[in-house]
Design an enzyme around this catalytic site. Structure first.
Site, PDB file in Angstrom:
ATOM      1  N   LYS A  41       0.844  -1.189   0.000  1.00  0.00           N
ATOM      2  CA  LYS A  41       0.000   0.000   0.000  1.00  0.00           C
ATOM      3  C   LYS A  41       0.883   1.244   0.000  1.00  0.00           C
ATOM      4  CE  LYS A  41      -3.825   1.721   2.969  1.00  0.00           C
ATOM      5  NZ  LYS A  41      -4.554   1.420   4.215  1.00  0.00           N
TER       6      LYS A  41
ATOM      7  N   SER B  56      -9.391   1.111   3.644  1.00  0.00           N
ATOM      8  CA  SER B  56      -8.584   1.940   2.771  1.00  0.00           C
ATOM      9  C   SER B  56      -7.545   1.184   1.956  1.00  0.00           C
ATOM     10  CB  SER B  56      -7.874   3.013   3.587  1.00  0.00           C
ATOM     11  OG  SER B  56      -6.964   2.432   4.501  1.00  0.00           O
TER      12      SER B  56
ATOM     13  N   SER C 167      -9.423  -1.224   7.753  1.00  0.00           N
ATOM     14  CA  SER C 167      -8.894  -0.961   6.412  1.00  0.00           C
ATOM     15  C   SER C 167      -8.185  -2.114   5.722  1.00  0.00           C
ATOM     16  CB  SER C 167      -7.966   0.257   6.438  1.00  0.00           C
ATOM     17  OG  SER C 167      -8.715   1.443   6.499  1.00  0.00           O
TER      18      SER C 167
END
Lengths: 59, 465
Positions: free
Chosen positions: B81, B151, B175
């Site tokens: 990420k 996320s 997330s």
């Protein structure tokens, strides 16, 4: 009582945050939207719960 | 051939490497081909690093050929990420406010993956600053008009679409688990403090965790073996010994006591999700686990507590951006940060005390139980243009719905695993959440492995594959 743009200006001043006045109305609306959720925490009994110790004084 | 390679999980790919049936270069080239083929539709990556990846793969191949084996992830293509610092590679947290930010050093997790010989393919999209549950930049591989969740949406979409075997994500209030559920992959949010956050862009330091997403429970176990451990550079890192996550992985669930969460966790759930949950409990019972109904107290306050902690901590973490270039922030995130700067500080302290109350109550509720199961989400991946979801309990915002069952676990600081456990009537994946005891990741993975072996949900691939 709903939050007014002037209230946001005062809060920002107290917090030392230089907010664009054009944002005051938007933030007032958002604060009101969040208030019920955040205020609900007052329903939880926490008197027996010490705030977590996050400070470690050891050198 | 490359399509076959890109559908392998890391464990299987590692076996093939060791049998010299496939090389790290072939795996990496297959992943890069897959990325080139599906990225126009999925958009999981913020940045692909083909030259660096191929150089890493060549290095891995040379090491393995010389007999130097760094372990199961050696030569395995992975992604991270865009919240994890990567040396000399932009790490922008999905925000224009951090455009051009180039860290000097790798995050601790990246260092550990590189030391394990993994090949970093690139950086995946995140909801801006990890402050949201949809990741608008990415699309769900199962239905491109639906959200990937967030996320860590790019990481989940990349794994689901076969672009990489394993991807790093972060989880503050859901997330990792939310996108894992939306995209039909496995995701592990570890116990708070289990994996170092050194070099990870913070959202709420007292809630943030980092963890892996993958196509199988075994891949999560392999990843956790590499990632877990104390790190003195992360002040929130726990000095707790690391378990062997592989030794007992195939031990099954016979004789284990597992809770089935009622109350808040079953009150307003989509009927398809509810049915999948009951079936999951029956599956585990069929494997020999004893299933007990359980209530996890104060869960109704999970989202409120998470928000009350996250709002001021995120405002503090990004205060410089808020002061110097707020116009570069997205509309929602800017408003969250501004609210966080304005709400009374006493609210944060109260929320920390509520968290202590939750922790104490859940400790009691977990007595005699190895884990508790519930849905990861009350619904599945919503359409990208959808803001409200209809549930049996009434209409609710997508944010509230997605946080409802994940945030309480984050507030309690406990580990949680999300696994595919079925599909709704639209063909979208449903997520099963397994909540563990503090630092009980080994048991969670063991239960997850037993469930995965007993079902075929994790074998399914999105239609675009």
């Amino acid at each position: 009582v709903s939050t007014q743009p002037d209230d946001v200006a005062a809060m920002a001043n107290a917090a030392g945050l230089a907010l664009d006045p054009a944002r005051h109305a938007t933030i007032a609306t958002a604060l009101d939207a969040f208030a019920p959720l955040l205020d609900s925490l007052a329903m939880v009994a926490v008197d027996d719960e010490p705030p977590p110790a996050v400070f470690d004084a050891r050198w | 051939v490359s399509d076959n390679l890109s559908s392998l999980d890391a464990a299987r790919a590692g076996e093939l490497i060791r049998r010299r049936e496939v090389s790290p270069i072939e795996l990496t080239e297959a992943a890069l081909e897959r990325i080139a083929a599906v990225e126009p539709a999925v958009s999981a990556f913020a940045r692909v690093l083909p030259e660096e990846a191929l150089a890493s793969a060549q290095h891995a191949e040379r090491e393995l050929a010389s007999g130097f084996d760094r372990g199961p992830l050696h030569g395995i293509p992975v992604a991270a990420k865009d919240l994890f610092d990567t040396a000399r590679v932009p790490t922008e947290g999905g925000s224009r406010a951090y455009l051009g930010r180039v860290p000097a050093n790798d995050a601790a997790c990246i260092v550990r993956l590189r030391e394990a010989g993994a090949v970093l393919l690139g950086k995946t999209h995140t909801h801006e600053l990890a402050y949201g549950v949809t990741t608008p930049a990415s699309h769900n591989p199962w239905a491109l008009r639906h959200v990937a969740g967030g996320s860590s949406g790019g990481s989940a979409a990349a794994v689901a679409a076969g672009e990489c075997a394993i991807a790093l994500g972060t989880d503050t209030a859901g997330s990792i688990r939310i996108p894992a559920a939306c995209c039909g992959v496995a995701g592990l949010k570890p116990t708070y403090g289990r994996i170092s956050k050194d070099g990870v862009m913070p959202l709420a330091l007292s809630l943030d965790t980092a963890g892996p997403l993958g196509r199988s429970v075994r891949d999560l176990a392999l990843s956790l073996t590499v990632l877990a451990g104390h790190d003195p550079r992360d002040p929130t890192s726990a000095e707790v010994p690391v378990d062997d996550y592989l030794q007992g992985l195939d031990g099954g669930v016979a004789g284990l006591d597992i809770g089935l969460a009622g109350g808040h966790f079953s009150a307003s759930i989509d009927p398809d999700v509810d049915a999948a949950m009951r079936e999951a409990a029956e599956t585990l019972a069929g494997e020999g686990a004893a299933i007990h109904d359980v209530e996890l107290p104060l869960a109704d306050y999970g989202a409120a507590t998470a928000f009350a902690i996250c709002l001021p901590e995120a405002a503090a973490a990004h205060s410089r951006v808020l002061r110097e270039r707020p116009d570069a922030l997205g509309v929602d995130v800017r408003t969250y940060l501004e609210i966080g700067a304005l709400r009374p500080p006493a609210e944060h302290v109260r929320a920390l005390r509520v968290r202590a109350a939750v922790r104490r109550a859940w400790r009691t509720a977990f007595e005699g139980l190895e884990a508790v199961i519930c849905p990861t989400l009350p619904t599945t991946a919503v359409r990208a243009d959808q803001n409200v979801v209809s549930l049996p309990g009434g209409d609710t915002s997508v944010v509230a719905a997605y946080l409802a069952l994940c945030a309480p676990v984050s507030v309690a600081g406990l580990p949680a695993l999300s696994l595919p456990c079925g599909f709704d009537r639209s063909g979208l994946p449903i997520g099963l959440q397994l909540i563990g005891r503090p630092f009980g990741e080994a048991t969670l993975l063991r239960i997850g492995q037993a469930y995965e072996r007993a079902t075929s949900w994790s074998d399914r691939r999105p239609p675009l594959l």
